[in-house]
Design a protein around this motif. Structure first.
Motif, PDB file in Angstrom:
ATOM      1  N   PRO A  89       0.838  -1.203   0.000  1.00  0.00           N
ATOM      2  CA  PRO A  89       0.000   0.000   0.000  1.00  0.00           C
ATOM      3  C   PRO A  89       0.874   1.255   0.000  1.00  0.00           C
ATOM      4  CG  PRO A  89      -0.806  -1.589   1.612  1.00  0.00           C
ATOM      5  CD  PRO A  89       0.509  -2.121   1.111  1.00  0.00           C
ATOM      6  N   GLY A  90       0.493   2.227  -0.797  1.00  0.00           N
ATOM      7  CA  GLY A  90       1.238   3.485  -0.851  1.00  0.00           C
ATOM      8  C   GLY A  90       2.387   3.476  -1.848  1.00  0.00           C
ATOM      9  N   TYR A  91       2.762   2.313  -2.370  1.00  0.00           N
ATOM     10  CA  TYR A  91       3.836   2.251  -3.374  1.00  0.00           C
ATOM     11  C   TYR A  91       3.469   3.114  -4.582  1.00  0.00           C
ATOM     12  CZ  TYR A  91       7.370  -1.354  -2.318  1.00  0.00           C
ATOM     13  OH  TYR A  91       8.435  -2.041  -1.842  1.00  0.00           O
ATOM     14  N   LYS A  92       4.463   3.776  -5.135  1.00  0.00           N
ATOM     15  CA  LYS A  92       4.264   4.479  -6.400  1.00  0.00           C
ATOM     16  C   LYS A  92       4.656   3.512  -7.517  1.00  0.00           C
ATOM     17  CE  LYS A  92       4.692   9.257  -4.819  1.00  0.00           C
ATOM     18  NZ  LYS A  92       3.763   8.973  -3.773  1.00  0.00           N
ATOM     19  N   ARG A 132      -4.060  -1.043  -7.899  1.00  0.00           N
ATOM     20  CA  ARG A 132      -4.976  -0.229  -7.080  1.00  0.00           C
ATOM     21  C   ARG A 132      -5.554  -1.066  -5.935  1.00  0.00           C
ATOM     22  NH1 ARG A 132      -5.388   3.266  -4.996  1.00  0.00           N
ATOM     23  NH2 ARG A 132      -7.645   3.509  -4.845  1.00  0.00           N
ATOM     24  N   ALA A 133      -5.936  -2.302  -6.262  1.00  0.00           N
ATOM     25  CA  ALA A 133      -6.533  -3.179  -5.240  1.00  0.00           C
ATOM     26  C   ALA A 133      -5.545  -3.451  -4.112  1.00  0.00           C
ATOM     27  CB  ALA A 133      -6.994  -4.487  -5.868  1.00  0.00           C
ATOM     28  N   PHE A 134      -4.239  -3.401  -4.411  1.00  0.00           N
ATOM     29  CA  PHE A 134      -3.217  -3.584  -3.374  1.00  0.00           C
ATOM     30  C   PHE A 134      -2.856  -2.253  -2.700  1.00  0.00           C
ATOM     31  CE2 PHE A 134      -2.701  -7.677  -5.428  1.00  0.00           C
ATOM     32  CZ  PHE A 134      -2.373  -8.513  -4.374  1.00  0.00           C
ATOM     33  N   GLY A 135      -3.564  -1.200  -3.034  1.00  0.00           N
ATOM     34  CA  GLY A 135      -3.387   0.084  -2.341  1.00  0.00           C
ATOM     35  C   GLY A 135      -2.259   0.940  -2.883  1.00  0.00           C
TER      36      GLY A 135
END
Ligand SMILES: NC(=O)c1ccc[n+]([C@@H]2O[C@H](COP(=O)([O-])OP(=O)(O)OC[C@H]3O[C@@H](n4cnc5c(N)ncnc54)[C@H](OP(=O)(O)O)[C@@H]3O)[C@@H](O)[C@H]2O)c1
Length: 327
Positions: free
Chosen positions: A145-148, A167-170
């Motif tokens: 989550p939050g990774y670019k 997106r589903a992994f944040g």
């Protein structure tokens, strides 16, 4: 039954629709009445026998595999005696060689139930494209989550799944595509979309934790410059490369595999039961919705392969098999 068949290497014209024997399931197999199958770039690579080095494995003078198609969705017609998870009438999707056909047999381990909220056409578009995205982003890219995350080739079969899965992994997703696909990629959940006809993504100031590359049209040093110090580059596709340059790119990625904290990986995705189960859940929960560009009848399988090989499909290209027309 009818099936797409080719007996020599060549362009899509080598594909013919022929009458072949209907298969019967082995003990661990499921017989599926195919409702839809999707086309992948691998279909045309195998059909054309390119790169030529692949012919060492797939047949020197003529192809050993003569039936295109890897992805399938349909209804279970019969099961082998050791099959426990499926029964006749179940609606399923998964992997099967030679899926451009009215019937296929495949091991039960390569199938899952079709979520009721998606069509056969959508289900058939999932397997290869989605497990490539899943294995690239999650298993090799260790997405968090939050990774670019930057996805180069975001509008194609794999890319449209990759954007939604990331997106589903944040993750915060940047998708790269041409002008006509900007709205599509944004609608899939990309926070930023880079139109490659106007902007070179390697020239921006943004740094990425993960680059998922389906095009390979930028040098590795240029990609490296926009990666975070522990960033990963997952090379999964070569849409922007000639077959001549392909081995050099693979070698360059392999040589860089772990350099000063950054990771470079050539992905070779494999069909996988756990990936299908993950996709079942993402599809059922509405977190991923397959994007189907065009559907073709089985009689136009060659045209479907030709269209995909042009390299500008928007999502997946699907073949619809209506066996009621060929009783
Ligand atoms: N490693 C593996 O195991 C594995 C598995 C499956 C697929 N692959 C490979 O992954 C690649 C993608 O597969 P796919 O099924 O997604 O193919 P595809 O559906 O044919 O991809 C077509 C898309 O590529 C985009 N594209 C073409 N040139 C581009 C460029 N210069 N920059 C950005 N986007 C560009 C097109 O968008 P525009 O029309 O907007 O240009 C189009 O939407 C292929 O090379 C395939 O062989 C590898």
């Amino acid at each position: 039954m009818k099936a797409a068949v080719y007996e020599r290497y060549g362009p899509p014209d080598v594909v013919q629709i022929q009458d072949v024997e209907k298969p019967s399931p082995a003990d661990n197999e499921v017989l599926i009445r195919v409702r839809a199958a999707s086309v992948n770039p691998a279909d045309s690579h195998l059909m054309e026998g390119k790169p030529y080095v692949g012919r060492i494995v797939f047949g020197l003078r003529k192809p050993k595999l003569t039936r295109p198609g890897f992805d399938v969705a349909g209804q279970v017609e019969a099961v082998g005696k050791n099959v426990t998870r499926f029964k006749p009438g179940d609606e399923v999707f998964g992997s099967s060689r030679g899926s451009f056909a009215e019937y296929v047999c495949t091991p039960e381990s390569k199938l899952v139930l079709k979520p009721p909220n998606i069509s056969f056409e959508q289900a058939a578009s999932v397997p290869v494209a989605a497990y490539t995205a899943l294995q690239g982003l999650r298993d090799k890219g260790h997405i968090r989550p939050g990774y670019k995350v930057l996805i180069n080739g975001a509008a194609g079969g794999v890319g449209t799944f990759a954007v939604q899965i990331a997106r589903a992994f944040g993750a915060e997703v940047t998708g790269v595509c041409s002008t006509r696909n900007v709205d599509l990629v944004r609608s899939l959940g990309a926070a930023r979309v880079i139109d490659y006809t106007r902007e070179d993504f390697t020239q921006g100031d943004q740094r990425y934790d993960l680059i998922f590359d389906l095009v390979a049209n930028h040098s590795l040093p240029a990609c490296r410059r926009i990666m975070t110090p522990k960033g990963a580059y997952i090379g999964a596709g070569v849409l922007g490369l000639s077959m001549f340059h392909l081995p050099f790119r693979l070698l360059a990625v392999a040589l860089l595999s772990r350099s000063a904290g950054q990771t470079f990986v050539n992905l070779m995705a494999k069909s996988n039961q756990e990936n299908l189960a993950t996709m079942y859940q993402l599809l059922k929960d509405g977190k991923v919705t397959p994007v189907v560009d065009r559907c073709y009848p089985l009689s136009e399988a060659a045209e479907a392969i030709r269209y995909l090989a042009e390299g500008h499909a928007r999502g997946k290209v699907v073949i619809i098999i209506d066996s009621s027309r060929h009783p």
